[in-house]
Design a protein around this motif. Sequence first.
Motif, PDB file in Angstrom:
ATOM      1  N   GLU A 110      36.482  43.022  33.469  1.00 47.27           N
ATOM      2  CA  GLU A 110      37.063  41.538  33.832  1.00 47.27           C
ATOM      3  C   GLU A 110      37.882  40.778  33.916  1.00 47.27           C
ATOM      4  N   ILE A 111      38.767  40.834  33.023  1.00 46.18           N
ATOM      5  CA  ILE A 111      40.481  40.428  32.760  1.00 46.18           C
ATOM      6  C   ILE A 111      41.069  41.484  33.890  1.00 46.18           C
ATOM      7  N   ARG A 112      41.297  42.678  33.729  1.00 46.45           N
ATOM      8  CA  ARG A 112      42.239  42.830  34.809  1.00 46.45           C
ATOM      9  C   ARG A 112      41.955  43.178  36.217  1.00 46.45           C
ATOM     10  N   TRP A 113      41.047  42.507  36.272  1.00 45.96           N
ATOM     11  CA  TRP A 113      39.981  43.973  37.925  1.00 45.96           C
ATOM     12  C   TRP A 113      39.852  41.512  38.183  1.00 45.96           C
ATOM     13  N   SER A 114      39.971  40.634  37.563  1.00 44.44           N
ATOM     14  CA  SER A 114      39.362  39.369  38.845  1.00 44.44           C
ATOM     15  C   SER A 114      40.994  39.402  39.390  1.00 44.44           C
ATOM     16  N   CYS A 115      40.104  38.266  40.540  1.00 44.29           N
ATOM     17  CA  CYS A 115      41.076  38.061  41.561  1.00 44.29           C
ATOM     18  C   CYS A 115      41.886  36.959  40.786  1.00 44.29           C
ATOM     19  N   LYS A 116      43.912  36.591  40.767  1.00 43.09           N
ATOM     20  CA  LYS A 116      43.584  35.113  40.261  1.00 43.09           C
ATOM     21  C   LYS A 116      43.630  34.398  41.346  1.00 43.09           C
ATOM     22  N   LYS A 133      40.941  38.090  50.302  1.00 40.26           N
ATOM     23  CA  LYS A 133      41.852  38.552  50.902  1.00 40.26           C
ATOM     24  C   LYS A 133      42.847  38.848  50.111  1.00 40.26           C
ATOM     25  N   THR A 134      43.491  38.086  49.097  1.00 44.79           N
ATOM     26  CA  THR A 134      44.272  37.741  48.042  1.00 44.79           C
ATOM     27  C   THR A 134      45.018  39.651  47.635  1.00 44.79           C
ATOM     28  N   SER A 135      46.220  39.904  47.617  1.00 40.97           N
ATOM     29  CA  SER A 135      46.432  41.458  47.565  1.00 40.97           C
ATOM     30  C   SER A 135      46.494  41.276  46.233  1.00 40.97           C
ATOM     31  N   PHE A 136      46.170  42.649  45.535  1.00 40.80           N
ATOM     32  CA  PHE A 136      45.638  42.851  43.982  1.00 40.80           C
ATOM     33  C   PHE A 136      47.088  43.518  43.600  1.00 40.80           C
TER      34      PHE A 136
END
Length: 138
Positions: A110-116, A133-136
Amino acid sequence: MNKMREELIAPCGMNCRLCMANQREKSHCKGCRNEDDIRYKTKNSTSCIIKNCSVIQSNKSGFCFECDKFPCIRLKQLDKRYRSKYHMSMIENLEHIKQYNLDSFLQHEEIRWSCKECGNFVCVHKHICLVCKTSFIE
Protein backbone atom coordinates in the motif's frame (compact mmCIF):
# COMPACT_ATOMS: atom_id res chain seq x y z
CA MET A 1 -12.05 2.08 -0.20
CA ASN A 2 -8.86 1.73 -2.21
CA LYS A 3 -6.96 -0.95 -0.28
CA MET A 4 -4.71 -3.87 -0.97
CA ARG A 5 -6.60 -7.10 -0.47
CA GLU A 6 -5.45 -10.59 0.45
CA GLU A 7 -7.50 -12.27 -2.28
CA LEU A 8 -5.63 -10.22 -4.91
CA ILE A 9 -2.22 -11.72 -4.10
CA ALA A 10 -1.71 -14.56 -6.56
CA PRO A 11 0.00 -17.85 -5.63
CA CYS A 12 3.05 -16.71 -7.65
CA GLY A 13 3.36 -13.51 -5.60
CA MET A 14 1.83 -11.18 -8.19
CA ASN A 15 -0.13 -8.37 -6.60
CA CYS A 16 -3.14 -8.39 -8.92
CA ARG A 17 -4.33 -5.07 -7.46
CA LEU A 18 -1.50 -3.41 -9.42
CA CYS A 19 -2.28 -5.19 -12.69
CA MET A 20 -3.69 -3.22 -15.58
CA ALA A 21 -6.37 -5.89 -16.06
CA ASN A 22 -7.59 -5.39 -12.50
CA GLN A 23 -7.53 -1.60 -12.68
CA ARG A 24 -9.27 -1.15 -16.03
CA GLU A 25 -12.97 -0.34 -16.14
CA LYS A 26 -14.04 -2.71 -18.94
CA SER A 27 -13.50 -6.47 -18.62
CA HIS A 28 -12.27 -5.93 -15.06
CA CYS A 29 -10.20 -8.91 -13.86
CA LYS A 30 -10.94 -10.03 -10.29
CA GLY A 31 -7.63 -11.90 -9.86
CA CYS A 32 -6.98 -15.62 -9.98
CA ARG A 33 -8.09 -16.22 -6.38
CA ASN A 34 -11.57 -14.81 -7.08
CA GLU A 35 -12.71 -17.30 -9.65
CA ASP A 36 -15.32 -19.31 -7.81
CA ASP A 37 -17.84 -17.53 -10.01
CA ILE A 38 -17.47 -18.64 -13.63
CA ARG A 39 -18.02 -15.01 -14.75
CA TYR A 40 -14.60 -14.04 -13.37
CA LYS A 41 -12.50 -16.80 -14.89
CA THR A 42 -9.91 -15.52 -17.33
CA LYS A 43 -8.11 -17.40 -20.08
CA ASN A 44 -4.71 -16.51 -18.59
CA SER A 45 -5.68 -17.72 -15.15
CA THR A 46 -7.29 -20.98 -16.18
CA SER A 47 -4.22 -21.89 -18.24
CA CYS A 48 -1.64 -20.63 -15.72
CA ILE A 49 0.75 -23.45 -14.89
CA ILE A 50 1.83 -21.81 -11.62
CA LYS A 51 -1.70 -21.17 -10.33
CA ASN A 52 -2.78 -24.68 -11.31
CA CYS A 53 0.25 -26.40 -9.76
CA SER A 54 -0.88 -29.34 -7.60
CA VAL A 55 1.62 -28.42 -4.85
CA ILE A 56 0.17 -24.92 -4.51
CA GLN A 57 -3.39 -26.20 -4.56
CA SER A 58 -2.64 -28.64 -1.74
CA ASN A 59 -0.46 -26.54 0.56
CA LYS A 60 -1.70 -24.55 3.54
CA SER A 61 -0.78 -21.03 2.42
CA GLY A 62 -1.68 -21.35 -1.25
CA PHE A 63 1.65 -19.74 -2.22
CA CYS A 64 4.70 -21.04 -4.08
CA PHE A 65 7.09 -20.53 -1.16
CA GLU A 66 5.87 -23.75 0.50
CA CYS A 67 7.10 -25.85 -2.41
CA ASP A 68 10.38 -27.78 -2.16
CA LYS A 69 11.27 -26.47 -5.64
CA PHE A 70 10.74 -22.78 -4.74
CA PRO A 71 11.57 -20.90 -6.82
CA CYS A 72 10.88 -23.22 -9.74
CA ILE A 73 12.02 -22.46 -13.29
CA ARG A 74 8.62 -21.08 -14.32
CA LEU A 75 8.53 -18.70 -11.38
CA LYS A 76 12.12 -17.63 -12.07
CA GLN A 77 11.21 -16.84 -15.69
CA LEU A 78 8.15 -14.84 -14.67
CA ASP A 79 10.11 -13.03 -11.98
CA LYS A 80 12.90 -12.12 -14.40
CA ARG A 81 10.42 -10.61 -16.84
CA TYR A 82 8.64 -8.60 -14.14
CA ARG A 83 11.88 -7.39 -12.56
CA SER A 84 13.27 -6.14 -15.87
CA LYS A 85 10.06 -4.69 -17.35
CA TYR A 86 8.08 -3.58 -14.30
CA HIS A 87 10.54 -3.29 -11.38
CA MET A 88 8.64 -5.82 -9.29
CA SER A 89 9.78 -9.24 -8.07
CA MET A 90 7.32 -12.00 -7.36
CA ILE A 91 10.05 -13.97 -5.57
CA GLU A 92 10.77 -11.00 -3.28
CA ASN A 93 7.03 -10.62 -2.67
CA LEU A 94 6.75 -14.28 -1.67
CA GLU A 95 9.84 -14.09 0.54
CA HIS A 96 8.34 -11.07 2.32
CA ILE A 97 5.06 -12.93 2.90
CA LYS A 98 6.90 -16.01 4.15
CA GLN A 99 9.22 -14.10 6.48
CA TYR A 100 6.75 -11.59 7.93
CA ASN A 101 3.16 -12.42 6.94
CA LEU A 102 0.54 -11.43 4.41
CA ASP A 103 -0.75 -8.45 6.41
CA SER A 104 2.76 -6.98 6.58
CA PHE A 105 3.16 -7.46 2.84
CA LEU A 106 -0.17 -5.75 2.11
CA GLN A 107 0.81 -2.76 4.28
CA HIS A 108 4.17 -2.54 2.52
CA GLU A 109 2.53 -2.71 -0.90
CA GLU A 110 0.00 0.00 0.00
CA ILE A 111 2.81 2.40 0.85
CA ARG A 112 5.02 1.42 -2.07
CA TRP A 113 2.43 1.56 -4.85
CA SER A 114 0.12 4.41 -3.77
CA CYS A 115 -0.01 7.39 -6.11
CA LYS A 116 1.53 10.40 -4.38
CA GLU A 117 -1.02 12.70 -6.06
CA CYS A 118 -4.42 11.04 -5.65
CA GLY A 119 -3.86 7.99 -3.42
CA ASN A 120 -5.03 5.38 -5.93
CA PHE A 121 -2.75 2.51 -6.85
CA VAL A 122 -0.22 2.79 -9.63
CA CYS A 123 -0.47 0.36 -12.54
CA VAL A 124 2.67 -1.79 -12.44
CA HIS A 125 2.43 -2.41 -16.19
CA LYS A 126 2.22 1.26 -17.20
CA HIS A 127 4.21 2.93 -14.39
CA ILE A 128 1.45 5.51 -14.00
CA CYS A 129 -1.66 6.06 -11.96
CA LEU A 130 -4.53 5.22 -14.30
CA VAL A 131 -6.80 7.65 -12.41
CA CYS A 132 -4.79 10.90 -12.42
CA LYS A 133 -2.09 9.89 -14.95
CA THR A 134 0.76 10.74 -12.58
CA SER A 135 3.99 8.99 -13.52
CA PHE A 136 5.39 6.55 -10.98
CA ILE A 137 9.08 6.83 -10.18
CA GLU A 138 10.54 4.50 -7.59
